[in-house]
Scaffold this motif. Structure first.
Motif, PDB file in Angstrom:
ATOM      1  N   ARG A 159     -26.622 -22.872 -25.386  1.00  0.00           N
ATOM      2  CA  ARG A 159     -25.161 -22.834 -25.477  1.00  0.00           C
ATOM      3  C   ARG A 159     -24.776 -22.587 -26.928  1.00  0.00           C
ATOM      4  O   ARG A 159     -25.189 -23.326 -27.817  1.00  0.00           O
ATOM      5  N   THR A 180     -19.494 -17.624 -27.333  1.00  0.00           N
ATOM      6  CA  THR A 180     -20.266 -16.580 -26.655  1.00  0.00           C
ATOM      7  C   THR A 180     -20.080 -16.691 -25.146  1.00  0.00           C
ATOM      8  O   THR A 180     -19.712 -17.748 -24.623  1.00  0.00           O
ATOM      9  N   ALA A 204     -26.107 -16.961 -24.243  1.00  0.00           N
ATOM     10  CA  ALA A 204     -27.093 -16.791 -25.304  1.00  0.00           C
ATOM     11  C   ALA A 204     -28.433 -17.305 -24.798  1.00  0.00           C
ATOM     12  O   ALA A 204     -28.493 -18.169 -23.921  1.00  0.00           O
ATOM     13  N   VAL A 215     -27.574 -12.798 -27.944  1.00  0.00           N
ATOM     14  CA  VAL A 215     -26.261 -13.405 -27.787  1.00  0.00           C
ATOM     15  C   VAL A 215     -25.326 -12.353 -27.206  1.00  0.00           C
ATOM     16  O   VAL A 215     -25.335 -11.199 -27.637  1.00  0.00           O
ATOM     17  N   VAL A 216     -24.520 -12.753 -26.221  1.00  0.00           N
ATOM     18  CA  VAL A 216     -23.539 -11.843 -25.624  1.00  0.00           C
ATOM     19  C   VAL A 216     -22.151 -12.427 -25.856  1.00  0.00           C
ATOM     20  O   VAL A 216     -21.878 -13.565 -25.480  1.00  0.00           O
ATOM     21  N   ARG A 217     -21.306 -11.630 -26.492  1.00  0.00           N
ATOM     22  CA  ARG A 217     -19.924 -12.027 -26.748  1.00  0.00           C
ATOM     23  C   ARG A 217     -18.996 -11.112 -25.972  1.00  0.00           C
ATOM     24  O   ARG A 217     -19.306  -9.950 -25.739  1.00  0.00           O
ATOM     25  N   HIS A 224     -27.397  -4.159 -31.898  1.00  0.00           N
ATOM     26  CA  HIS A 224     -26.076  -4.423 -31.325  1.00  0.00           C
ATOM     27  C   HIS A 224     -25.766  -3.363 -30.282  1.00  0.00           C
ATOM     28  O   HIS A 224     -25.932  -2.166 -30.551  1.00  0.00           O
ATOM     29  N   GLN A 270     -20.219  -7.307 -26.375  1.00  0.00           N
ATOM     30  CA  GLN A 270     -21.155  -7.045 -27.465  1.00  0.00           C
ATOM     31  C   GLN A 270     -22.403  -7.879 -27.233  1.00  0.00           C
ATOM     32  O   GLN A 270     -22.354  -9.105 -27.240  1.00  0.00           O
ATOM     33  N   ALA A 271     -23.516  -7.199 -27.004  1.00  0.00           N
ATOM     34  CA  ALA A 271     -24.808  -7.877 -26.845  1.00  0.00           C
ATOM     35  C   ALA A 271     -25.598  -7.652 -28.127  1.00  0.00           C
ATOM     36  O   ALA A 271     -25.739  -6.506 -28.579  1.00  0.00           O
ATOM     37  N   THR A 272     -26.112  -8.737 -28.702  1.00  0.00           N
ATOM     38  CA  THR A 272     -26.826  -8.661 -29.971  1.00  0.00           C
ATOM     39  C   THR A 272     -28.166  -9.347 -29.847  1.00  0.00           C
ATOM     40  O   THR A 272     -28.234 -10.523 -29.476  1.00  0.00           O
TER      41      THR A 272
END
Length: 157
Positions: free
Chosen positions: A29, A33, A36, A51-53, A114, A129-131
């Protein structure tokens, strides 16, 4: 009296996102986000992670503007570098991707992949946005694993 609710047709929530992760990874957690995850056993000082935002912007916002924000962030880092953007399609959704890197005093080299996808709803743009991040001594070995997880990203309405 009318009732407003979220999510609803008037105030829809962010798009849905799925990822396929190896057994050696676990969800974590992270505030701000959508989701994650990180590699469970990372004894190299930096745990590879994804991490996905999700965020909403006004209709004039573009993925290129998101890249400009990322460039500004990387420019503030030691030896910051932004590679040329690339396009790909994952699950029928077009993404714009870019690799960035910088040097961190504690970790050493940090590399991030990214991926940005956007969809318009009237005057709103939904951005996902996936990083994926790797760093330190384990960077080269973990890059392919993080890249594979990112290639499994699926965005749904």
């Amino acid at each position: 009296m009318p009732q407003l609710s979220y999510p609803s047709d008037t105030f829809p929530g962010p798009p849905g996102v799925t990822l396929d992760v190896p057994q050696t990874w676990a969800p974590v957690r992270v505030g701000g986000t959508l989701m994650a995850c990180r590699k469970i056993d990372s004894d190299h000082g930096f745990a590879p992670n994804v991490v996905v935002r999700g965020f909403q912007r006004t209709a004039d916002f573009t993925i290129r503007a998101a890249l400009a924000e990322l460039r500004a962030f990387v420019a503030e880092r030691g030896e910051g570098r932004v590679d040329d953007p690339f396009e790909l399609e994952l699950g029928g959704v077009p993404f714009l991707g870019v690799n960035v890197s910088w040097t961190d005093d504690e970790i050493g080299t940090v590399v991030q992949i990214h991926l940005f996808a956007g969809s318009r709803r009237g005057r709103i743009v939904d951005i996902v946005q996936a990083t994926g991040s790797v760093g330190g001594d384990d960077m080269e070995r973990s890059y392919g694993e993080v890249q594979g997880i990112l290639q499994s990203v699926r965005v749904t309405a």
